[in-house]
Design a protein around this motif. Structure first.
Motif, mmCIF file in Angstrom:
data_model
loop_
_atom_site.group_PDB
_atom_site.id
_atom_site.type_symbol
_atom_site.label_atom_id
_atom_site.label_comp_id
_atom_site.label_asym_id
_atom_site.label_seq_id
_atom_site.Cartn_x
_atom_site.Cartn_y
_atom_site.Cartn_z
ATOM 1 N N TYR A 92 -45.853 10.178 59.990
ATOM 2 C CA TYR A 92 -44.750 11.062 59.608
ATOM 3 C C TYR A 92 -45.056 12.108 58.659
ATOM 4 O O TYR A 92 -44.306 13.104 58.251
ATOM 5 C CB TYR A 92 -43.390 10.475 59.609
ATOM 6 C CG TYR A 92 -43.232 9.734 58.466
ATOM 7 C CD1 TYR A 92 -42.997 10.211 57.153
ATOM 8 C CD2 TYR A 92 -43.325 8.380 58.130
ATOM 9 C CE1 TYR A 92 -42.843 9.711 55.852
ATOM 10 C CE2 TYR A 92 -43.126 7.651 57.123
ATOM 11 C CZ TYR A 92 -42.893 8.321 55.917
ATOM 12 O OH TYR A 92 -42.879 7.608 54.623
ATOM 13 N N LYS A 108 -46.062 17.566 62.134
ATOM 14 C CA LYS A 108 -45.330 18.020 62.523
ATOM 15 C C LYS A 108 -45.372 18.128 64.288
ATOM 16 O O LYS A 108 -44.550 18.058 65.080
ATOM 17 C CB LYS A 108 -45.212 19.544 62.195
ATOM 18 C CG LYS A 108 -43.877 20.631 62.680
ATOM 19 C CD LYS A 108 -44.158 21.938 62.023
ATOM 20 C CE LYS A 108 -43.013 22.961 62.356
ATOM 21 N NZ LYS A 108 -42.924 23.226 63.610
ATOM 22 N N TRP A 142 -42.641 15.472 64.404
ATOM 23 C CA TRP A 142 -41.542 16.044 64.409
ATOM 24 C C TRP A 142 -40.964 17.044 65.727
ATOM 25 O O TRP A 142 -39.791 17.272 65.715
ATOM 26 C CB TRP A 142 -41.374 16.636 62.890
ATOM 27 C CG TRP A 142 -41.595 15.813 61.936
ATOM 28 C CD1 TRP A 142 -42.503 15.231 61.150
ATOM 29 C CD2 TRP A 142 -40.490 14.947 61.314
ATOM 30 N NE1 TRP A 142 -42.228 14.335 60.237
ATOM 31 C CE2 TRP A 142 -40.970 14.304 60.203
ATOM 32 C CE3 TRP A 142 -39.109 14.659 61.761
ATOM 33 C CZ2 TRP A 142 -40.325 13.129 59.461
ATOM 34 C CZ3 TRP A 142 -38.362 13.865 61.058
ATOM 35 C CH2 TRP A 142 -38.925 12.990 59.993
ATOM 36 N N HIS A 195 -36.468 13.900 68.422
ATOM 37 C CA HIS A 195 -35.291 14.275 67.694
ATOM 38 C C HIS A 195 -35.384 13.484 66.434
ATOM 39 O O HIS A 195 -35.724 12.390 66.161
ATOM 40 C CB HIS A 195 -34.181 13.848 68.545
ATOM 41 C CG HIS A 195 -32.788 14.382 68.165
ATOM 42 N ND1 HIS A 195 -32.183 14.140 67.149
ATOM 43 C CD2 HIS A 195 -32.133 15.484 68.920
ATOM 44 C CE1 HIS A 195 -31.091 14.828 66.941
ATOM 45 N NE2 HIS A 195 -31.047 15.593 68.053
ATOM 46 N N VAL A 196 -35.021 14.438 65.400
ATOM 47 C CA VAL A 196 -34.847 13.897 64.197
ATOM 48 C C VAL A 196 -34.115 12.682 63.985
ATOM 49 O O VAL A 196 -34.442 11.866 62.984
ATOM 50 C CB VAL A 196 -34.462 15.093 63.237
ATOM 51 C CG1 VAL A 196 -34.263 14.408 61.589
ATOM 52 C CG2 VAL A 196 -35.358 16.156 63.077
ATOM 53 N N ASP A 197 -32.616 12.599 64.650
ATOM 54 C CA ASP A 197 -32.056 11.458 64.380
ATOM 55 C C ASP A 197 -32.914 10.263 64.873
ATOM 56 O O ASP A 197 -32.633 9.282 64.214
ATOM 57 C CB ASP A 197 -30.672 11.577 65.338
ATOM 58 C CG ASP A 197 -29.914 12.647 64.696
ATOM 59 O OD1 ASP A 197 -30.261 13.237 63.657
ATOM 60 O OD2 ASP A 197 -28.708 12.949 65.420
ATOM 61 N N ILE A 227 -35.864 9.674 64.941
ATOM 62 C CA ILE A 227 -36.870 9.363 63.848
ATOM 63 C C ILE A 227 -36.389 8.737 62.710
ATOM 64 O O ILE A 227 -36.724 7.498 62.335
ATOM 65 C CB ILE A 227 -37.618 10.688 63.195
ATOM 66 C CG1 ILE A 227 -38.521 11.026 64.673
ATOM 67 C CG2 ILE A 227 -38.776 10.099 62.280
ATOM 68 C CD1 ILE A 227 -39.158 12.661 64.034
ATOM 69 N N TYR A 228 -35.166 9.214 62.340
ATOM 70 C CA TYR A 228 -34.521 8.477 61.038
ATOM 71 C C TYR A 228 -34.140 7.062 61.433
ATOM 72 O O TYR A 228 -34.285 6.204 60.750
ATOM 73 C CB TYR A 228 -33.351 9.460 60.498
ATOM 74 C CG TYR A 228 -33.975 10.168 59.379
ATOM 75 C CD1 TYR A 228 -33.609 9.879 58.203
ATOM 76 C CD2 TYR A 228 -34.259 11.404 59.722
ATOM 77 C CE1 TYR A 228 -33.889 10.642 57.232
ATOM 78 C CE2 TYR A 228 -34.896 12.384 58.564
ATOM 79 C CZ TYR A 228 -34.524 11.980 57.231
ATOM 80 O OH TYR A 228 -35.003 12.836 56.421
ATOM 81 N N LYS A 285 -37.783 12.373 53.948
ATOM 82 C CA LYS A 285 -37.287 13.821 53.704
ATOM 83 C C LYS A 285 -38.284 14.865 53.169
ATOM 84 O O LYS A 285 -38.060 15.941 53.073
ATOM 85 C CB LYS A 285 -36.205 13.571 52.556
ATOM 86 C CG LYS A 285 -36.814 13.346 51.144
ATOM 87 C CD LYS A 285 -35.673 12.822 50.299
ATOM 88 C CE LYS A 285 -36.433 12.392 48.903
ATOM 89 N NZ LYS A 285 -35.513 12.206 47.978
ATOM 90 N N TYR A 295 -36.871 17.715 56.855
ATOM 91 C CA TYR A 295 -36.162 17.305 58.293
ATOM 92 C C TYR A 295 -34.985 16.367 57.779
ATOM 93 O O TYR A 295 -35.111 15.394 57.100
ATOM 94 C CB TYR A 295 -36.711 16.577 59.273
ATOM 95 C CG TYR A 295 -38.006 17.438 59.608
ATOM 96 C CD1 TYR A 295 -37.787 18.381 60.875
ATOM 97 C CD2 TYR A 295 -39.410 17.532 59.281
ATOM 98 C CE1 TYR A 295 -38.749 19.238 61.189
ATOM 99 C CE2 TYR A 295 -40.423 18.426 59.683
ATOM 100 C CZ TYR A 295 -39.883 19.120 61.130
ATOM 101 O OH TYR A 295 -40.837 19.928 61.425
ATOM 102 N N GLU A 296 -33.753 16.910 58.149
ATOM 103 C CA GLU A 296 -32.756 15.856 57.895
ATOM 104 C C GLU A 296 -31.804 15.504 59.186
ATOM 105 O O GLU A 296 -32.049 16.443 60.085
ATOM 106 C CB GLU A 296 -31.482 16.792 56.935
ATOM 107 C CG GLU A 296 -32.082 17.327 55.739
ATOM 108 C CD GLU A 296 -32.409 16.192 54.641
ATOM 109 O OE1 GLU A 296 -31.634 14.953 55.009
ATOM 110 O OE2 GLU A 296 -33.318 16.212 53.761
ATOM 111 N N PRO A 297 -31.464 14.422 59.245
ATOM 112 C CA PRO A 297 -30.414 13.958 60.339
ATOM 113 C C PRO A 297 -29.105 14.633 60.614
ATOM 114 O O PRO A 297 -28.618 14.958 59.518
ATOM 115 C CB PRO A 297 -30.319 12.349 60.005
ATOM 116 C CG PRO A 297 -30.334 12.188 58.611
ATOM 117 C CD PRO A 297 -31.181 13.420 58.193
#
Length: 260
Positions: free
Chosen positions: A131, A137, A141, A145-147, A149-150, A176, A180-182
């Motif tokens: 990541y 990317k 990424w 979906h970012v969520d 991944i988190y 972070k 990219y933020e959830p």
């Protein structure tokens, strides 16, 4: 007491001459203790663990195959030699382990071959996909979906802490790094991680590498996560993630002001 708990020999030889550059840099930076390590991807004993990354992406295969593997015995010859020396600051020796839960038993076996002063467990890939690389990317990424991944990142972290293999967790919120933020609130996640770290007596890093290596506005672990860790009485260890002597101790003294 100032500690730099995460310093790499990655860009140079496993020699006393090279390692002493980091020791001298630690003295110059006003550190009382430094922890020297390297990534497990440097050592031949861990090579089977990286086959998953090679098959997952040609970018990852190319990146890994550029690395010259060495046996752990080379590293421990250096450690034994330097432990006989009268050094100007306290120096500990360990590894940064690229944790993958599917290789948990493999790691237990390989890590038991030598005795370390410390062992850092870090997550650099999400189920075999890195990541934190320039090509991440394209292969991660922009694909997931970012969520998602988190969620998976912190799920792996809970498993890593519970494995009882490590004395500290490396850069615990490094996802972070590319901003990219959830979409969901991470408070409950941070609280679970904090409780797990406390229960398993694992230290969590406040790592400045995110700031000077990736130009992120956070100087270390984000304030919310750090506050939750402290509230749970989790041990916090400062770290620079230095890959060059000139970065040893970087921003560590400034963390006190930033965290206040």
């Amino acid at each position: 007491m100032y500690i730099d708990g995460h310093i790499h020999l990655e860009n140079g030889p496993l020699s006393v001459e090279y390692a002493m550059k980091f020791v001298k840099a630690g003295v110059a930076a006003g550190m009382d203790e430094i922890q020297i390590l390297d990534h497990t991807h440097r050592f031949s004993e861990f090579a089977p663990m990286y086959e998953r990354l090679k098959t997952a992406s040609p970018y990852q295969k190319e990146w890994l195959e550029k690395k010259r593997l060495q046996p752990l015995s080379d590293y421990f010859a250096l450690i034994e030699e330097m432990k006989q020396m009268d050094l100007p600051i306290r120096v500990k020796w360990g590894l940064e382990v690229c944790y993958d839960p599917t290789y948990k038993d493999f790691l237990k076996s390989v890590l038991s071959q030598y005795t370390y002063d410390f062992l850092i467990g870090s997550i650099h890939s999400i189920d075999g996909i890195l990541y934190d690389m320039p090509f991440s990317k394209e292969i991660l990424w922009d694909v997931y979906h970012v969520d998602q991944i988190y969620h998976r990142y912190y799920e792996i972290m809970e498993d890593m802490i519970a494995a009882d293999l490590f004395t500290q967790i490396g850069h615990p919120d490094q996802l972070k790094l590319f901003h990219y933020e959830p979409s969901y609130d991470l408070t409950a996640t941070y609280e679970r991680i904090a409780q797990a770290a406390k229960h398993h007596d694992v230290a969590m890093e406040n790592n400045t590498g995110i700031h000077y290596r990736y130009q992120h506005e956070d100087m270390g672990t984000n304030p919310q996560f750090l506050a939750i860790l402290k509230q749970a009485h989790v041990s916090i260890i400062t770290a620079s993630d230095a890959h060059r002597p000139e970065d040893v101790g970087r921003d560590i003294k400034a963390l006190e002001e930033w965290n206040s």
